[in-house]
Design an enzyme around this catalytic site. Structure first.
Site, short mmCIF file in Angstrom:
data_model
loop_
_atom_site.label_atom_id
_atom_site.label_comp_id
_atom_site.label_asym_id
_atom_site.label_seq_id
_atom_site.Cartn_x
_atom_site.Cartn_y
_atom_site.Cartn_z
N PHE A 166 0.85 -1.19 0.00
CA PHE A 166 0.00 0.00 0.00
C PHE A 166 0.89 1.24 0.00
O PHE A 166 1.73 1.40 0.87
CB PHE A 166 -0.94 0.04 1.22
N ASP A 205 9.30 2.71 1.47
CA ASP A 205 8.15 3.44 1.98
C ASP A 205 8.06 3.16 3.49
O ASP A 205 7.62 2.10 3.90
CB ASP A 205 6.89 2.96 1.24
N LYS A 224 2.91 9.96 8.62
CA LYS A 224 2.27 9.46 9.83
C LYS A 224 2.94 9.92 11.15
O LYS A 224 2.68 11.01 11.62
CB LYS A 224 2.21 7.93 9.75
C1 LIG Z 1 3.03 2.25 3.85
C2 LIG Z 1 2.10 3.37 3.54
N1 LIG Z 1 2.38 4.20 2.54
C3 LIG Z 1 1.58 5.24 2.24
C4 LIG Z 1 0.42 5.47 2.93
C5 LIG Z 1 -0.45 6.63 2.56
O1 LIG Z 1 -0.34 7.62 3.50
P1 LIG Z 1 -1.43 8.82 3.59
O2 LIG Z 1 -2.71 8.19 4.01
O3 LIG Z 1 -0.85 9.76 4.59
O4 LIG Z 1 -1.52 9.41 2.22
C6 LIG Z 1 0.08 4.63 3.99
C7 LIG Z 1 -1.16 4.84 4.75
O5 LIG Z 1 -1.69 3.98 5.40
C8 LIG Z 1 0.93 3.55 4.31
O6 LIG Z 1 0.66 2.71 5.30
#
Ligand SMILES: Cc1ncc(COP(=O)(O)O)c(C=O)c1O
Length: 391
Positions: free
Chosen positions: A138, A223, A252
């Site tokens: 994700f 990520d 986050k």
């Molecule tokens: C690993 C990862 N990347 C990207 C995102 C996306 O982040 P945002 O919701 O702040 O756009 C998330 C959100 O859960 C995530 O867990």
């Protein structure tokens, strides 16, 4: 109770229904406790999905926020911003040599990382632009990041999708080399998959991916939006694997609730990026960077990752009791997944909610635990006993 109903009714009437929400609303938070509009108290094993790592309304962060709120809220990136500069320095000095771009969310950080990888490919790899990502991953909800995401459910309806994304099974090193061609610019992975159900790869997987990236001269983008800021028992999860990425994305937990994202770009990529190629109005503004600076200072000065490990091990120990009732309990630090056997993750989360505990579903069958890193042990044990009962 009436107030809670009002909030739910107003939301359903006026807020676009893109979320399926649990029937609860909160009006106050303190450490690992949330206070509901229904008058009840809830133990928070969600932390806003890995955001409030230092607890709700952490007094030191409240002070930092008050101070900057009385000093300066926002100025444009047309000018230099002292807190932004200091935060970039702190991130780089505690990760790897390079530079930082600030934005506002995880998706934006990954979107920027993809753009930077393409710029690097254009400049240094004869126009290479493809990004290899993993199934089950994700990476966000913008068009490029949902295309990068390895889950069909987030893509449906948004076709045609941007070109240049290739998906391979996660934690399978054999398929990586086959997926690389001369147009490949980068491999983008979560060091531990969060939304995909807390999937922890073999240590050698990430190391091998890094080795292949070096051999083939392609970038490794990690990520760390969910895994960063001591969540998994190291300041950044890549540190479990004794490697460094070429690009790392954060969001986050970096702001503990103040929206902020960051793209940490190693020296290898820095020169591919020139003034004017990427920008954000709010990215790295005084409010966000002042708070994030305090977040990172607290985490680093207290070496909070040790506490993450201690509490994570305590959870794994406690959950041994329900081993025979679930498929698996797995985790690193305070990112823990429980793969259920008989019940759905929604069912368990709903039952926990009724009993005063927040847990997070990750897919149909995995319940995720993401308590604040600062949670008191007795509260943790109390929450776990509710969870055990629900399972
Ligand atoms: C690993 C990862 N990347 C990207 C995102 C996306 O982040 P945002 O919701 O702040 O756009 C998330 C959100 O859960 C995530 O867990």
């Amino acid at each position: 109770m009436q107030q809670a109903r009002n909030t739910i009714e107003l939301t359903e009437k006026y807020v676009l229904q893109t979320y399926s929400r649990f029937p609860v609303s909160f009006i106050k938070g303190e450490g690992a406790i949330l206070y509901g509009e229904d008058g009840k108290e809830y133990i928070d094993f969600c932390s806003g999905i890995a955001v409030t790592n230092l607890g709700h309304c952490n007094p030191l962060l409240v002070e930092a926020l008050k101070e900057i709120a009385q000093t300066l809220w926002h100025v444009s990136n047309l000018y230099y911003i002292p807190w932004q500069a200091k935060l970039a320095e702190l991130i780089v000095k505690n990760s790897f040599s390079g530079k930082v771009f600030f934005c506002n969310s995880g998706a934006e950080a990954n979107e920027g990382a993809i753009k930077f990888a393409r710029l690097w490919g254009k400049k240094y790899k004869r126009g290479a632009y493809k990004i290899i990502t993993a199934t089950g991953s994700f990476h966000g909800r913008t068009l490029a990041t949902l295309t990068a995401t390895g889950q069909d459910k987030v893509k449906r309806g948004f076709e045609p999708l941007p070109e240049g994304f290739v998906h391979v099974p996660y934690n399978d090193i054999k398929v990586i080399s086959k997926a690389i061609d001369k147009e490949t610019a980068a491999i983008m992975l979560e060091p531990i998959q969060g939304e995909g159900g807390v999937i922890i790869p073999e240590v050698n997987y990430i190391r091998e991916v890094k080795r292949i990236c070096e051999e083939e001269n392609i970038l490794l983008i990690l990520d760390e939006v969910q895994t960063g800021i001591a969540r998994t028992g190291k300041l950044f999860a890549y540190m479990h694997f004794d490697i460094t990425p070429d690009i790392m994305t954060l969001a986050k937990g970096l702001g503990n609730g103040v929206p902020i994202g960051a793209i940490v770009v190693s020296e290898k990529v820095v020169d591919a990026i020139e003034p004017g190629v990427h920008a954000s109005t709010f990215g790295g503004n005084p409010i966000a960077t002042r708070v994030a600076l305090e977040v990172l200072r607290i985490v680093i000065e207290n070496e909070l990752w040790d506490r993450t490990n201690e509490l994570g091990n305590l959870i794994l120990e406690e959950l041994k009791e329900i081993e025979d009732r679930v498929v698996e309990v797995r985790g690193k630090g305070l990112l823990i997944g429980i793969e259920l056997r008989n019940k759905s993750s929604k069912e368990v989360a709903m039952d926990c909610l009724k009993k005063g505990l927040l847990v997070v579903p990750a897919g149909e069958k995995v319940v995720r635990l993401l308590p604040p890193l600062t949670i008191e042990k007795d509260l943790l044990i109390k929450g776990l006993s509710i969870l055990k009962e629900s399972i």
